[in-house]
Design a protein around this motif. Structure first.
Motif, PDB file in Angstrom:
ATOM      1  N   UNK A 278       0.842  -1.201   0.000  1.00 38.00           N
ATOM      2  CA  UNK A 278       0.000   0.000   0.000  1.00 38.00           C
ATOM      3  C   UNK A 278       0.876   1.250   0.000  1.00 38.00           C
ATOM      4  N   UNK A 279       0.573   2.206  -0.889  1.00 39.08           N
ATOM      5  CA  UNK A 279       1.292   3.474  -0.948  1.00 39.08           C
ATOM      6  C   UNK A 279       0.516   4.541  -0.178  1.00 39.08           C
ATOM      7  N   UNK A 280       1.234   5.459   0.424  1.00 40.05           N
ATOM      8  CA  UNK A 280       0.565   6.612   1.028  1.00 40.05           C
ATOM      9  C   UNK A 280       1.500   7.812   1.049  1.00 40.05           C
ATOM     10  N   UNK A 281       0.885   8.973   0.973  1.00 39.32           N
ATOM     11  CA  UNK A 281       1.609  10.225   1.125  1.00 39.32           C
ATOM     12  C   UNK A 281       1.481  10.697   2.576  1.00 39.32           C
ATOM     13  N   UNK A 282       2.405  11.530   3.006  1.00 41.64           N
ATOM     14  CA  UNK A 282       2.327  12.115   4.344  1.00 41.64           C
ATOM     15  C   UNK A 282       3.123  13.409   4.362  1.00 41.64           C
ATOM     16  N   UNK A 283       2.819  14.250   5.358  1.00 37.55           N
ATOM     17  CA  UNK A 283       3.499  15.530   5.455  1.00 37.55           C
ATOM     18  C   UNK A 283       4.735  15.517   6.321  1.00 37.55           C
ATOM     19  N   UNK A 284       4.960  14.398   7.037  1.00 39.85           N
ATOM     20  CA  UNK A 284       6.132  14.298   7.899  1.00 39.85           C
ATOM     21  C   UNK A 284       6.577  12.840   7.958  1.00 39.85           C
ATOM     22  N   UNK A 285       7.451  12.514   8.894  1.00 38.17           N
ATOM     23  CA  UNK A 285       8.080  11.199   8.921  1.00 38.17           C
ATOM     24  C   UNK A 285       7.827  10.514  10.262  1.00 38.17           C
ATOM     25  N   UNK A 286       7.320   9.286  10.210  1.00 43.04           N
ATOM     26  CA  UNK A 286       7.136   8.452  11.397  1.00 43.04           C
ATOM     27  C   UNK A 286       8.437   7.715  11.696  1.00 43.04           C
TER      28      UNK A 286
END
Length: 394
Positions: A278-286
């Motif tokens: 599964x691909x996803x975008x995010x605004x920061x890093x986990x």
């Protein structure tokens, strides 16, 4: 006559001092010793993993500052109210924070519909809304002195991700599956606008209700349209179930692309590995403990010692947003008021959190800190960065 004149001057002087004192005391939520910040969030409902961890991390950052004397001699006091991820409860909680607690600012309020319901009264009371936990564009559009967002919007993320997938994965038939909500509509609009910008059709769309548990009809419809990429307007459970449904039906050649609302370790570590790929975008890093920097590992240790659990992405959001708020309070100086705080926030340039998030800058006409995003894919139960930072104009 001279005595009367002297008394009149003395009286006028007393009135002037009283007025000055009243002005100093009229800055709501600010006293000589403290600054009061409010937060309405989910502590016991469906999004409690975000609300509990973000509020804990905000307290953690506040405790660190207070332990060193606070900001210009004032300690920060955070008042958190449980909205249970329900609009009526959010309105009730916000009314308490605004009218009884007289907060100076709101920070980290959770949920798009909750913020939208609360904002009219909050803005009327001249209370800043700082870095709410939603990536909806309404959190910084239209431009308002009292509204600040730190990270890229759902719209930014989806447009950037679709552009990247077309350029780098050769995707040609883009479709959309999204919640029939204001949140989902933003994903649809991003897919519509980005496909139009790339002179491509948006081949098919399907919608779902937030509480839906069966996605057979939607996946069947999208499969019949021969989609090779699905823009996913999902949060957590409705990111997992449709993806797992497609794979269970044997539809393995299609990719799904989510956004920050589905960037949750619950999605990556779904039982049985059903979200693998599964691909996803995010605004920061986990961060993950085995790959994080020593500074972040030390932060994770402190968080676990303080709250008895490992920090999640909500904790990353909470700690970073409170760090930004504290930076603004510090820059505003000792003579704090809302206007000085806003100008101080607008002066922040080139900020970057310790987690590896995007460079964040503000200005008088720029209250969104960054529109850059990161692309992740699920590999072996965790999110692995594929690209970033990217944006849809790049």
């Amino acid at each position: 006559m001279r005595r009367v004149h002297v008394l009149a001057v003395a009286a006028a002087t007393c009135v002037a001092f009283a007025a000055a004192g009243a002005t100093a005391q009229s800055v709501r939520g600010v006293s000589k010793t403290e600054i009061v910040i409010g937060m309405h969030t989910d502590l016991s409902g469906p999004a409690a993993s975000y609300g509990v961890n973000s509020s804990n991390a905000m307290r953690m950052r506040i405790d660190e500052v207070n332990a060193h004397g606070g900001v210009h001699g004032r300690k920060i006091r955070l008042i958190v109210e449980d909205n249970q991820y329900q609009v009526p409860r959010a309105v009730q909680a916000a009314n308490k924070l605004l009218h009884r607690d007289k907060i100076f600012l709101m920070a980290g309020a959770l949920g798009t519909p909750m913020n939208n319901a609360v904002l009219p009264e909050q803005l009327k009371e001249h209370v800043p809304n700082m870095f709410p936990l939603t990536s909806a564009r309404q959190m910084y559009q239209p431009l308002n002195p009292l509204k600040f967002a730190a990270l890229s919007s759902y719209y930014d993320q989806m447009r950037a991700g679709l552009a990247w997938m077309v350029a780098n994965k050769g995707k040609k038939r883009i479709c959309a599956l999204y919640q029939d909500t204001d949140f989902g509509k933003e994903i649809f609009e991003a897919a519509r606008d980005q496909t139009k910008a790339m002179n491509m059709p948006l081949v098919e769309v399907a919608t779902n209700k937030p509480a839906d548990t069966d996605f057979t009809a939607q996946i069947t419809k999208l499969r019949a349209a021969n989609c090779d990429l699905i823009a996913s307007g999902s949060i957590v459970r409705d990111a997992i179930v449709p993806y797992a449904t497609a794979r269970k039906m044997g539809w393995t050649e299609v990719d799904f692309l989510g956004q920050a609302a589905s960037y949750d370790q619950i999605v990556a570590s779904a039982p049985g590995g059903v979200t693998e790929g599964f691909y996803t975008m995010a605004g920061t890093v986990l961060p993950y403990r085995d790959t994080a920097s020593p500074e972040v590992v030390a932060w994770m240790d402190r968080y676990k010692e303080k709250f008895g659990s490992e920090p999640n992405i909500g904790a990353v959001y909470g700690y970073s947003l409170m760090d930004l708020v504290i930076a603004g309070l510090d820059r505003a100086g000792k003579d704090l008021n809302v206007d000085k705080f806003i100008k101080a926030m607008e002066s922040i340039k080139g900020y970057r959190d310790m987690f590896g998030g995007p460079v964040t800058s503000f200005g008088p006409n720029k209250h969104q800190g960054s529109n850059e995003s990161f692309l992740f894919q699920v590999h072996n139960g965790r999110f692995v960065m594929i690209a970033g930072p990217v944006n849809y104009s790049s």
